[in-house]
Motif scaffolding. Structure first.
Motif, PDB file in Angstrom:
ATOM      1  N   LEU A 277      75.197  31.304  52.466  1.00 45.49           N
ATOM      2  CA  LEU A 277      76.178  30.227  52.593  1.00 45.49           C
ATOM      3  C   LEU A 277      77.527  30.631  51.995  1.00 45.49           C
ATOM      4  O   LEU A 277      78.565  30.576  52.679  1.00 45.49           O
ATOM      5  N   THR A 312      82.075  25.569  48.330  1.00 44.82           N
ATOM      6  CA  THR A 312      80.977  25.299  49.262  1.00 44.82           C
ATOM      7  C   THR A 312      79.624  25.402  48.561  1.00 44.82           C
ATOM      8  O   THR A 312      78.742  24.562  48.753  1.00 44.82           O
ATOM      9  N   TYR A 316      76.793  22.487  47.930  1.00 42.53           N
ATOM     10  CA  TYR A 316      75.415  22.670  48.398  1.00 42.53           C
ATOM     11  C   TYR A 316      74.424  22.416  47.267  1.00 42.53           C
ATOM     12  O   TYR A 316      73.335  21.873  47.495  1.00 42.53           O
ATOM     13  N   ILE A 456      73.579  25.608  60.541  1.00 41.74           N
ATOM     14  CA  ILE A 456      74.949  25.096  60.552  1.00 41.74           C
ATOM     15  C   ILE A 456      75.234  24.382  61.863  1.00 41.74           C
ATOM     16  O   ILE A 456      75.890  23.323  61.898  1.00 41.74           O
TER      17      ILE A 456
END
Length: 691
Positions: A277, A312, A316, A456
């Motif tokens: 990620l 990000t 998460y 995604i």
């Protein structure tokens, strides 16, 4: 100057042995050792320990501020300071999380708010509930936290719901047997004051807490539920585990298949998922910036992309419930990205050691969890190989074929990670997976190149309403992964049972690896000697022939049989052993446990060497058992007289109240070990102790 250089050589005595760039590994080892020593000693007053540790740190800072002596910042001094920090962190954690006061089972009728949910839908769901009011037996603040399980999944609440229930609560279990995990310590750190099961149904009263954590939890649960329903089984449950860390919808059979194949690590949010990620976002941001060359030349795009990766990854972590593995993976990614921001090398053992130290200072009890040990064992081994290969590029010439180079890299990485984690896997799960290398060679690329990128697309599909068109892409990849796990788990030796090495063997093994990785070649013989010693100790560890669970009202005797399995005998109505105790017995005996048939008039087990052991669970069957052709008798009922034919009969009721390991030597003598005694001989009836 000569005096100064001579004193500096004395101050840095270890410079000739320890590589300077690997010193952080030894600091982490000192921190780990200090935490382990603190927990191995029953400290009645952690406040005193914390005060002394802080005074020692203050004294060190004061001396350094006054003298600026290099002796206070040398390698030995840093190791000592790191150990003191470990003791201070461990004692502070115990101070902030006092031990539970419940000492017996109680039944409560109460209400509270659901704070977390896990478990498996096909077995039992576990709920963490913050009670509305305190109880005298649970002296843990205004809202004690309990963990209860239920199989009434039809009325399952979600996070934040206010429910009423009746439950039977028990103290969190201390180590069940020698070398067993300390579940009470982990419960104490999570502020869980008791655990148990629901009696009857859960009742919703319509109330719901609406904090940010509750909203994130409800979103995670609803998203996982939607994935599990929109995709076929077991793909939906695996997708939920991969994307938001919710494993409730994975059946026990599916998880066992992944465990036996060596792919179970893919079902938990770990460094693989966090790396894909964070660094996927970094790569995407840099690729977009490359479309504007003039902008990319004026702005440090790689640093802004790194910040985007950090943001990000942090998001998460919160969305996935901030599990221990996810937080640890994010901290590791944060150190790597910080190195990028500071224009330093990213993949170094120093960063791995700093990550481990950061995790342990924040949560010292994480040292004993399987996820911490497995992840850092694999990471250290892989980064050590990366550093070794980077400094010696001629040893392995890069292939001109990118595909062959990639496949070779995956094979080497899988082999290194599987070898590094094998002792810890044996310790926590009682098994290893010889075919795990083959499974990971195919499973990791399948997850990284197909399943996670398609995840995604699934998120974008739910946002745009096009999920029906993209769910099939992820489901197809997961179906291939399930098929791979099923094939590997069906091979011979898959999920091979092996006896746990014990923490002493792991400590010696880790010390040997640390010396080989962090020291110069002069110390290699000593490191290799420790490795050989650890393997010899593991090889010669005596495996028990039986396990006695005798703390509850129903006692269970599990004996290892000649057929490669163990049989469970009950002292009351032939009740079945719970899955919790069944797993513990399987790890201790290094073989699966099956319930024994009804003993009429008694049960007979054959040991691995062919000796015949008779188990009696009714007093009126003792005479008949004595007349049988047997080598010894283990009785689950009290014995008043010996056998007339001199067959040794052992009264196991004398050892009720403890969970014990049973050892039987070649002279038919029986020994037990539990958390109170070690290798205590059991005297045959009518001999008195000591024999």
């Amino acid at each position: 100057m000569a005096l100064k250089s001579g004193s500096m050589r004395k101050m840095h005595l270890f410079d000739g042995l320890i590589k300077p760039e690997k010193r952080a590994l030894f600091y982490a080892a000192c921190l780990i050792t200090a935490i382990a020593l603190f927990h191995n000693h029953e400290i009645s007053n952690p406040q005193i320990v914390f005060i002394h540790a802080m005074l020692a740190l203050g004294l060190w800072l004061g001396l350094y501020a006054v003298s600026r002596s290099a002796m206070l910042t040398g390698f030995s001094a840093r190791c000592l300071v790191t150990a003191i920090v470990g003791i201070a962190a461990a004692s502070l954690q115990i101070m902030l999380h006092p031990p539970q006061s419940l000492d017996r089972g109680i039944t409560v009728t109460s209400s509270g708010t659901v704070t977390a949910i896990d478990g498996a839908m096909d077995r039992r769901i576990r709920l963490w509930i913050a009670l509305d009011r305190p109880y005298r037996e649970l002296s843990a603040g205004r809202h004690p936290l309990i963990r209860i399980s239920t199989d009434r999944v039809s009325s399952l609440p979600t996070i934040g719901d206010h429910i009423a229930f009746t439950a039977r609560l028990y103290p969190s279990p201390t180590p069940i047997l020698p070398r067993s995990p300390d579940y009470a310590l982990q419960a104490q750190i999570r502020n869980v004051t008791a655990s148990g099961f629901v009696i009857g149904d859960l009742q919703h009263d319509g109330g719901q807490r609406d904090s940010l954590a509750d909203r994130l939890g409800r979103f995670r649960n609803q998203f996982a539920l939607r994935l599990s329903t929109d995709m076929n089984k077991p793909a939906g449950g695996i997708a939920a585990a991969l994307m938001v860390g919710d494993r409730r919808f994975i059946s026990e059979a599916t998880y066992e298949t992944f465990r036996k194949s060596g792919l179970a690590h893919l079902l938990a949010i770990s460094g693989l998922h966090m790396g894909l990620l964070c660094f996927g976002v970094i790569a995407a941001a840099r690729a977009l910036a490359s479309l504007a060359p003039s902008f990319s030349m004026r702005v440090p795009v790689h640093k802004y992309a790194a910040l985007a990766g950090v943001i990000t990854g942090l998001g998460y972590v919160f969305v996935s419930g901030a599990s221990i593995s996810a937080v640890r993976a994010f901290i590791m990614a944060l150190f790597v990205i910080s190195a990028i921001l500071l224009d330093r090398l990213a993949l170094t053992l120093r960063n791995v050691a700093l990550t481990a130290m950061c995790v342990l200072i924040l949560n010292p009890a994480a040292l004993y969890t399987a996820s911490f040990q497995l992840s850092f064992a694999a990471t250290i081994a892989l980064v050590a190989w990366y550093e070794f290969h980077a400094t010696r590029p001629r040893l392995i010439s890069a292939s001109r074929n990118p595909l062959l180079a990639y496949v070779g890299g995956v094979i080497i990485a899988s082999l290194i990670a599987s070898t590094a984690t094998a002792p810890f896997t044996a310790q926590h799960f009682g098994s290893i997976t010889p075919w795990g290398v083959v499974a990971n060679i195919l499973g990791i690329p399948l997850t990284g190149l197909w399943i996670m990128p398609s995840g995604i697309l699934v998120v974008l599909g739910y946002i745009t309403g096009l999920e029906a068109y993209v769910n099939g892409i992820m489901q197809a990849g997961i179906d291939l992964l399930v098929s791979l796990a099923g094939y590997i788990s069906s091979l011979p030796w898959a999920g091979w049972r092996i006896y746990p090495p014990g923490y002493m063997v792991l400590a010696v093994l880790t010390a040997g690896c640390l010396i080989c990785i962090g020291c110069h070649h002069q110390a290699y013989p000593f490191g290799l000697t420790l490795l050989v010693l650890a393997m010899a100790l593991w090889w010669h560890t005596e495996i028990p022939q039986g396990v006695l669970f005798a703390k509850g009202q129903t006692r269970f005797l599990i004996m290892a049989g000649q057929d490669g399995i163990a049989h469970s005998h009950s002292s009351q109505n032939h009740r079945r052993l719970s899955s919790f105790f069944n797993d513990i017995a399987e790890r201790q005996l290094a073989r699966p446990v099956h319930p024994a048939s009804i003993c009429k008039p008694f049960c007979i087990d054959y040991m691995a060497d062919g000796r015949k052991v008779t188990i009696v669970d009714r007093r009126y069957n003792l005479t008949t058992a004595c007349q049988s052709q047997t080598d010894m008798i283990l009785s689950l009922v009290s014995v008043k007289y010996p056998c007339r034919n001199n067959v040794k009969i052992y009264d196991m009721t004398l050892h009720y109240g403890y969970n014990s390991l049973i050892y039987i030597n070649n002279s038919k003598s029986v020994y037990i070990s539990n958390n109170s005694v070690s290798n205590q001989r059991v005297c045959p009836v009518p001999q008195q102790h000591p024999c």
